[in-house]
Design a protein around this motif. Structure first.
Motif, short mmCIF file in Angstrom:
data_model
loop_
_atom_site.label_atom_id
_atom_site.label_comp_id
_atom_site.label_asym_id
_atom_site.label_seq_id
_atom_site.Cartn_x
_atom_site.Cartn_y
_atom_site.Cartn_z
N PHE A 17 0.86 -1.18 0.00
CA PHE A 17 0.00 0.00 0.00
C PHE A 17 0.90 1.23 0.00
CE2 PHE A 17 -2.16 -3.37 2.33
CZ PHE A 17 -3.34 -3.49 1.60
N PRO A 18 1.48 1.56 -1.15
CA PRO A 18 2.42 2.68 -1.14
C PRO A 18 1.75 3.96 -0.66
CG PRO A 18 1.89 2.02 -3.39
CD PRO A 18 1.26 1.02 -2.48
N ASN A 19 2.49 4.68 0.16
CA ASN A 19 2.01 5.91 0.74
C ASN A 19 2.28 7.03 -0.26
OD1 ASN A 19 0.93 7.26 2.86
ND2 ASN A 19 2.75 7.15 4.17
N THR A 20 1.22 7.54 -0.89
CA THR A 20 1.44 8.54 -1.94
C THR A 20 0.85 9.89 -1.57
OG1 THR A 20 -0.55 7.85 -3.09
CG2 THR A 20 1.52 6.85 -3.82
N CYS A 21 1.36 10.93 -2.21
CA CYS A 21 0.93 12.30 -1.95
C CYS A 21 -0.49 12.52 -2.51
CB CYS A 21 1.92 13.26 -2.61
SG CYS A 21 1.40 14.98 -2.55
N VAL A 22 -1.36 13.14 -1.71
CA VAL A 22 -2.73 13.44 -2.15
C VAL A 22 -2.71 14.39 -3.35
CG1 VAL A 22 -4.91 14.53 -1.46
CG2 VAL A 22 -3.69 13.07 0.16
N GLY A 23 -1.70 15.27 -3.41
CA GLY A 23 -1.65 16.26 -4.48
C GLY A 23 -1.12 15.72 -5.80
N CYS A 24 0.04 15.02 -5.76
CA CYS A 24 0.72 14.68 -7.03
C CYS A 24 0.85 13.17 -7.25
CB CYS A 24 2.11 15.32 -7.04
SG CYS A 24 3.21 14.67 -5.78
N ASP A 25 0.38 12.35 -6.28
CA ASP A 25 0.45 10.89 -6.41
C ASP A 25 1.86 10.30 -6.37
OD1 ASP A 25 -2.26 10.28 -6.42
OD2 ASP A 25 -2.45 10.74 -8.56
N GLU A 26 2.87 11.11 -6.16
CA GLU A 26 4.23 10.59 -6.02
C GLU A 26 4.38 9.91 -4.65
OE1 GLU A 26 6.91 10.85 -8.25
OE2 GLU A 26 5.47 11.66 -9.70
N ALA A 27 5.31 8.94 -4.57
CA ALA A 27 5.55 8.27 -3.29
C ALA A 27 6.05 9.28 -2.26
CB ALA A 27 6.58 7.17 -3.48
N LEU A 28 5.59 9.12 -1.03
CA LEU A 28 5.99 10.06 0.02
C LEU A 28 7.29 9.60 0.68
CD1 LEU A 28 2.55 10.68 1.75
CD2 LEU A 28 3.89 12.37 0.49
N PRO A 29 8.16 10.55 1.04
CA PRO A 29 9.35 10.16 1.81
C PRO A 29 8.92 9.54 3.15
CG PRO A 29 9.41 12.51 1.17
CD PRO A 29 8.06 11.99 0.83
N ARG A 30 9.78 8.71 3.70
CA ARG A 30 9.50 8.07 4.97
C ARG A 30 9.17 9.12 6.06
NH1 ARG A 30 11.68 3.38 8.09
NH2 ARG A 30 12.53 2.53 6.19
N PHE A 34 0.50 12.22 3.77
CA PHE A 34 -0.54 12.90 2.97
C PHE A 34 -0.04 13.89 1.91
CE2 PHE A 34 -2.59 12.06 7.18
CZ PHE A 34 -3.31 10.95 6.77
N VAL A 35 0.88 14.80 2.27
CA VAL A 35 1.30 15.84 1.32
C VAL A 35 2.82 15.86 1.24
CG1 VAL A 35 1.21 18.31 0.78
CG2 VAL A 35 -0.73 17.24 1.92
N CYS A 36 3.37 15.75 0.02
CA CYS A 36 4.83 15.74 -0.13
C CYS A 36 5.38 17.16 0.09
CB CYS A 36 5.22 15.20 -1.51
SG CYS A 36 4.97 16.37 -2.85
N PRO A 37 6.68 17.27 0.39
CA PRO A 37 7.25 18.60 0.67
C PRO A 37 7.03 19.60 -0.47
CG PRO A 37 8.76 16.89 1.38
CD PRO A 37 7.66 16.19 0.64
N SER A 38 7.11 19.16 -1.75
CA SER A 38 6.95 20.18 -2.80
C SER A 38 5.49 20.62 -2.94
CB SER A 38 7.56 19.73 -4.13
OG SER A 38 6.95 18.58 -4.59
N CYS A 39 4.54 19.69 -2.76
CA CYS A 39 3.13 20.12 -2.77
C CYS A 39 2.82 21.02 -1.56
CB CYS A 39 2.19 18.93 -2.80
SG CYS A 39 2.08 18.13 -4.41
N GLN A 82 -9.28 20.57 -3.07
CA GLN A 82 -10.46 19.73 -3.25
C GLN A 82 -10.12 18.26 -2.96
OE1 GLN A 82 -12.32 19.30 -7.17
NE2 GLN A 82 -14.31 19.17 -6.17
N LYS A 83 -8.94 17.83 -3.41
CA LYS A 83 -8.53 16.44 -3.15
C LYS A 83 -8.36 16.19 -1.64
CE LYS A 83 -5.95 15.94 -7.49
NZ LYS A 83 -4.57 15.86 -8.01
N LEU A 84 -7.72 17.14 -0.96
CA LEU A 84 -7.53 17.00 0.49
C LEU A 84 -8.88 16.96 1.22
CD1 LEU A 84 -4.55 19.47 1.02
CD2 LEU A 84 -4.51 17.04 1.57
N GLU A 95 -7.02 12.59 10.10
CA GLU A 95 -5.68 13.11 10.44
C GLU A 95 -5.26 14.25 9.52
OE1 GLU A 95 -6.28 10.00 9.39
OE2 GLU A 95 -5.77 8.57 10.96
N ILE A 96 -5.83 14.30 8.30
CA ILE A 96 -5.50 15.39 7.38
C ILE A 96 -5.90 16.74 8.00
CG2 ILE A 96 -6.17 16.47 5.16
CD1 ILE A 96 -6.10 13.72 3.91
#
Ligand SMILES: [Zn+2]
Length: 233
Positions: A17-30, A34-39, A82-84, A95-96
């Motif tokens: 269950f890869p943990n991906t960013c709600v904004g860009c769908d990229e894998a999240l750093p450990r 929910f939201v990657c640093p660039s998003c 809207q995605k969040l 938790e978001i």
């Protein structure tokens, strides 16, 4: 040893269950949720605690006495907000709200808002809706804000008397009357003489905030302010 086992388990879970960013769908750093640093850097913040956005204030101005209307982000259709909101409300991710509350609360504290509030109150859900969803989507936001602003979170200060009726095809005044007395302070005194920050997820017509704000004012607070995760212009 236990923590080593936990992290092994986390690695195992994230394999399937890869943990991906709600904004860009990229894998999240450990360790990031929910939201990657660039998003996070690109969040469409309103900054209206520094520079007024008149469209937000106008929804409430002259209808109720308040101190601040603080809106964290602009709501755009199909955008990250809207995605969040969708994940927060319909996909069991309370938790978001808490994460966004902590981020926003830290910005407000940096800008000197810590003295402006001593308690944070979420707009309550009707108990039938609470049962259905399992949580109040505004409560996490209230909790995160309260933590960052060193204020008290009071999730049970207000009660919602009935579920909201459908509001389509009603004008603004009728809508307001429709939701009047929808909320009540749970006990007399719990909000009296306090600097209250009333929070909700999204500001749309403002009718829910007006009605809920009226209930707060009946409890005789020192001041009333509004806090929102997002609003459309
Ligand atoms: Zn991202």
């Amino acid at each position: 040893m236990a923590s080593q086992q936990d992290s092994l388990l986390n690695d195992f879970v994230s394999l399937f269950f890869p943990n991906t960013c709600v904004g860009c769908d990229e894998a999240l750093p450990r360790g990031v949720r929910f939201v990657c640093p660039s998003c996070q850097l690109e969040l469409p913040k309103t900054g209206n605690h520094k520079i007024e956005v008149p469209e937000f204030e106008q929804k409430l101005r002259n209808l109720i006495e308040f101190k601040h209307v603080l809106v964290y982000m602009h709501f755009h259709k199909q955008g990250i907000v809207q995605k969040l909101m969708h994940e927060l409300k319909y996909n069991h991710k309370p938790e978001i709200g808490e994460l966004l509350g902590r981020w926003y609360g830290a910005e407000l504290a940096d800008a000197g808002y810590q003295e402006e509030f001593d308690c944070v109150v979420p707009v309550p859900l009707h108990k039938s809706k609470l049962r259905k969803r399992g949580y109040n989507q505004s409560e996490g936001f209230a909790k995160g804000l309260a933590e960052a602003l060193s204020a008290e979170c009071l999730p049970d200060a207000l009660i919602r008397n009935r579920a909201n009726q459908t509001q389509t095809r009603k004008n603004r005044l009728e809508r307001w009357e429709n939701v009047e007395r929808l909320f009540e302070p749970k006990e007399k005194g719990v909000l009296s003489a306090r600097k209250v920050l009333l929070v909700d997820d999204v500001l749309t017509t403002g009718s829910t905030l007006l009605s809920c704000g009226e209930a707060v004012l009946r409890a005789k607070p020192a001041s009333l302010s509004f806090g929102l995760i997002a609003a459309a212009r």
